[in-house]
Design a protein around this motif. Structure first.
Motif, PDB file in Angstrom:
ATOM      1  N   ASN A  27     -85.641 -11.757   5.648  1.00 39.14           N
ATOM      2  CA  ASN A  27     -84.303 -11.434   6.143  1.00 39.14           C
ATOM      3  C   ASN A  27     -84.088 -11.926   7.585  1.00 39.14           C
ATOM      4  O   ASN A  27     -83.605 -11.190   8.441  1.00 39.14           O
ATOM      5  N   THR A  28     -84.447 -13.184   7.820  1.00 38.85           N
ATOM      6  CA  THR A  28     -84.290 -13.748   9.164  1.00 38.85           C
ATOM      7  C   THR A  28     -82.851 -14.131   9.487  1.00 38.85           C
ATOM      8  O   THR A  28     -82.504 -14.252  10.650  1.00 38.85           O
ATOM      9  N   GLY A  29     -82.060 -14.377   8.452  1.00 39.61           N
ATOM     10  CA  GLY A  29     -80.686 -14.786   8.679  1.00 39.61           C
ATOM     11  C   GLY A  29     -80.548 -16.257   9.031  1.00 39.61           C
ATOM     12  O   GLY A  29     -79.470 -16.701   9.411  1.00 39.61           O
ATOM     13  N   ALA A  53     -87.779 -16.060  20.708  1.00 37.31           N
ATOM     14  CA  ALA A  53     -87.150 -15.260  21.765  1.00 37.31           C
ATOM     15  C   ALA A  53     -85.754 -15.785  22.088  1.00 37.31           C
ATOM     16  O   ALA A  53     -84.818 -15.002  22.296  1.00 37.31           O
ATOM     17  N   VAL A  54     -85.602 -17.099  22.117  1.00 36.44           N
ATOM     18  CA  VAL A  54     -84.290 -17.695  22.391  1.00 36.44           C
ATOM     19  C   VAL A  54     -83.307 -17.351  21.276  1.00 36.44           C
ATOM     20  O   VAL A  54     -82.158 -16.980  21.540  1.00 36.44           O
ATOM     21  N   ILE A  55     -83.758 -17.443  20.036  1.00 37.41           N
ATOM     22  CA  ILE A  55     -82.881 -17.114  18.905  1.00 37.41           C
ATOM     23  C   ILE A  55     -82.451 -15.654  18.978  1.00 37.41           C
ATOM     24  O   ILE A  55     -81.271 -15.336  18.787  1.00 37.41           O
ATOM     25  N   GLN A  56     -83.381 -14.764  19.281  1.00 35.03           N
ATOM     26  CA  GLN A  56     -83.047 -13.344  19.386  1.00 35.03           C
ATOM     27  C   GLN A  56     -82.053 -13.100  20.519  1.00 35.03           C
ATOM     28  O   GLN A  56     -81.106 -12.328  20.361  1.00 35.03           O
ATOM     29  N   GLU A  57     -82.255 -13.767  21.652  1.00 32.24           N
ATOM     30  CA  GLU A  57     -81.339 -13.595  22.783  1.00 32.24           C
ATOM     31  C   GLU A  57     -79.947 -14.131  22.442  1.00 32.24           C
ATOM     32  O   GLU A  57     -78.938 -13.508  22.776  1.00 32.24           O
ATOM     33  N   LEU A  58     -79.881 -15.262  21.785  1.00 32.23           N
ATOM     34  CA  LEU A  58     -78.582 -15.806  21.374  1.00 32.23           C
ATOM     35  C   LEU A  58     -77.874 -14.864  20.413  1.00 32.23           C
ATOM     36  O   LEU A  58     -76.652 -14.688  20.504  1.00 32.23           O
ATOM     37  N   THR A  73     -84.503  -8.900  13.740  1.00 31.56           N
ATOM     38  CA  THR A  73     -85.237  -9.566  12.678  1.00 31.56           C
ATOM     39  C   THR A  73     -86.698  -9.133  12.649  1.00 31.56           C
ATOM     40  O   THR A  73     -87.438  -9.557  11.807  1.00 31.56           O
ATOM     41  N   ASN A  74     -87.079  -8.255  13.589  1.00 32.66           N
ATOM     42  CA  ASN A  74     -88.484  -7.851  13.622  1.00 32.66           C
ATOM     43  C   ASN A  74     -88.655  -6.342  13.533  1.00 32.66           C
ATOM     44  O   ASN A  74     -89.713  -5.831  13.861  1.00 32.66           O
TER      45      ASN A  74
END
Length: 76
Positions: A27-29, A53-58, A73-74
């Motif tokens: 389920n990362t999207g 980390a960049v993807i999560q921040e975005l 996602t985690n």
């Protein structure tokens, strides 16, 4: 296109399909195009943890501008 190149492209496509299936299970999207971009960046030497980390921040920034909670996602 040579047979060798066709086999290589077929293997790459199968690998991407498998990675996308795993991505869906987790389920990362991430859609296939985004996943392929991420794989390419990692193959080019980008640190996978930094990329995550960049993807999560975005996603957090996008959610903040849209006024909805960020999708984790985690599990955190």
């Amino acid at each position: 296109m040579s047979t060798r190149e066709a086999v290589r492209l077929s293997a790459a496509e199968e690998t991407l399909n498998t990675l996308h299936d795993i991505s869906q299970l987790l389920n990362t999207g991430l859609d296939k195009e985004t996943l392929a971009t991420c794989v390419g960046l990692i193959e080019s030497g980008v640190n996978p943890e930094a990329l995550a980390a960049v993807i999560q921040e975005l996603r957090r920034e996008n959610a903040a501008t849209a006024g909805k909670p960020a999708r984790s996602t985690n599990g955190r």
